[in-house]
Motif scaffolding. Structure first.
Motif, PDB file in Angstrom:
ATOM      1  N   VAL A  21       0.839  -1.202   0.000  1.00 53.11           N
ATOM      2  CA  VAL A  21       0.000   0.000   0.000  1.00 53.11           C
ATOM      3  C   VAL A  21       0.874   1.253   0.000  1.00 53.11           C
ATOM      4  CG1 VAL A  21      -1.650   1.341   1.360  1.00 53.11           C
ATOM      5  CG2 VAL A  21      -1.965  -1.124   1.091  1.00 53.11           C
ATOM      6  N   PHE A  22       1.934   1.226   0.811  1.00 53.23           N
ATOM      7  CA  PHE A  22       2.835   2.385   0.871  1.00 53.23           C
ATOM      8  C   PHE A  22       3.476   2.641  -0.492  1.00 53.23           C
ATOM      9  CE2 PHE A  22       7.144   4.043   1.384  1.00 53.23           C
ATOM     10  CZ  PHE A  22       6.879   5.248   2.018  1.00 53.23           C
ATOM     11  N   CYS A  23       3.932   1.570  -1.127  1.00 48.12           N
ATOM     12  CA  CYS A  23       4.563   1.729  -2.446  1.00 48.12           C
ATOM     13  C   CYS A  23       3.562   2.245  -3.478  1.00 48.12           C
ATOM     14  CB  CYS A  23       5.151   0.399  -2.907  1.00 48.12           C
ATOM     15  SG  CYS A  23       6.576  -0.152  -1.931  1.00 48.12           S
ATOM     16  N   ALA A  24       2.319   1.731  -3.399  1.00 48.27           N
ATOM     17  CA  ALA A  24       1.299   2.160  -4.356  1.00 48.27           C
ATOM     18  C   ALA A  24       0.976   3.641  -4.201  1.00 48.27           C
ATOM     19  CB  ALA A  24       0.031   1.329  -4.174  1.00 48.27           C
ATOM     20  N   LEU A  25       1.086   4.151  -2.964  1.00 46.65           N
ATOM     21  CA  LEU A  25       0.764   5.556  -2.718  1.00 46.65           C
ATOM     22  C   LEU A  25       1.973   6.476  -2.874  1.00 46.65           C
ATOM     23  CD1 LEU A  25      -1.571   5.228   0.412  1.00 46.65           C
ATOM     24  CD2 LEU A  25      -2.248   5.720  -1.942  1.00 46.65           C
TER      25      LEU A  25
END
Length: 270
Positions: A21-25
């Protein structure tokens, strides 16, 4: 021991999900900082950080906008479905269940006509030539009147004795309802036949395109074979288009049916 392993496995899964999720954001921020450095910004520097946050802001605004648009589209579809369902229930109240089905059948046939290639290509004439709104209005008026008469007649079920005048009035009411229903049925059938004629025109137009493509390929084949066999391209024989004749005949039939629908409505109004 087994419980501890299960907890560790769950923690790993949660950790992987959080990282994903962090990478996607956050990837636009890191992309922006990398681009800034590639174009000469110091690392670290205000320009590098600002570039990262600019891209990150654009990305987040886009995500939020997409979410809002998706929610709004979903709500609009739900509202449309609720409105259509409410209209359907109201028609069943106003027209009765059988009348509502007849009205919906006419609506569906008109939609098929309007959406046909024959209509778009002008084979049915100007849009005013296949405008059935007046017919829908007349169908609705007749169905509504018939249902109103039926509801009033239903009140006679509890009356044990009728005078001759009452019986005559009830007979008149039954005849009126029958005449109204017959008129609606006939008009719906005519509109349905118009839709079938429009669909026949569509089929004929498709066949005409297919025949034209076959003719083109035959001519190409003759040309190639003629050159190989005889030293010059073969001259194709001229052939008439049966599909074009069918289209014209179906279009004429459609206009005749539409004239019948219009005449039926005009006769009712007299």
């Amino acid at each position: 021991m087994g419980s501890k392993k299960s907890d560790n496995g769950s923690a790993i899964v949660v950790g992987i999900v959080l990282v994903a999720v962090f990478c996607a954001l956050a990837w636009p921020y890191y992309l922006g900082t990398w681009l800034a450095v590639e174009f000469g910004a110091d690392n670290p520097s205000t320009a590098r950080t600002a570039t990262g946050w600019v891209l990150e802001s654009i990305y987040l605004i886009g995500l939020v906008s997409l979410g809002i648009w998706s929610w709004w589209s979903d709500e609009r579809e739900k509202e449309k479905a609720r409105r259509l369902e409410a209209e359907k229930r109201q028609r069943e109240i106003d027209f009765g269940s059988d009348g509502a089905r007849l009205y919906e059948s006419a609506e569906a046939a008109i939609a098929r006509i309007a959406g046909s290639e024959a209509a778009r290509a002008g084979w049915l004439g100007d849009p005013a030539d296949f405008d059935f709104r007046a017919d829908l209005w007349s169908i609705a008026a007749n169905l509504r009147r018939a249902e109103e008469i039926r509801k009033v007649m239903a009140g006679a079920a509890g009356i044990r004795r009728f005078t001759r005048t009452d019986e005559q009035m009830l007979d008149d009411a039954r005849r009126t309802v029958a005449a109204l229903e017959q008129s609606v049925q006939r008009r719906v059938e005519l509109i349905g036949e118009c839709a079938r004629q429009a669909e026949d025109i569509d089929r004929a137009l498709r066949e005409e395109r297919e025949n034209a493509e076959d003719a083109r390929r035959r001519e190409e084949l003759r040309g190639r074979l003629g050159t190989v066999l005889y030293g010059s391209p073969a001259t194709p024989a001229e052939e008439g288009s049966e599909s074009a004749d069918v289209v014209k005949a179906r279009a004429a039939a459609f206009h005749e049916l539409k004239a019948l629908v219009d005449k039926h409505r005009i006769d009712e109004g007299q």
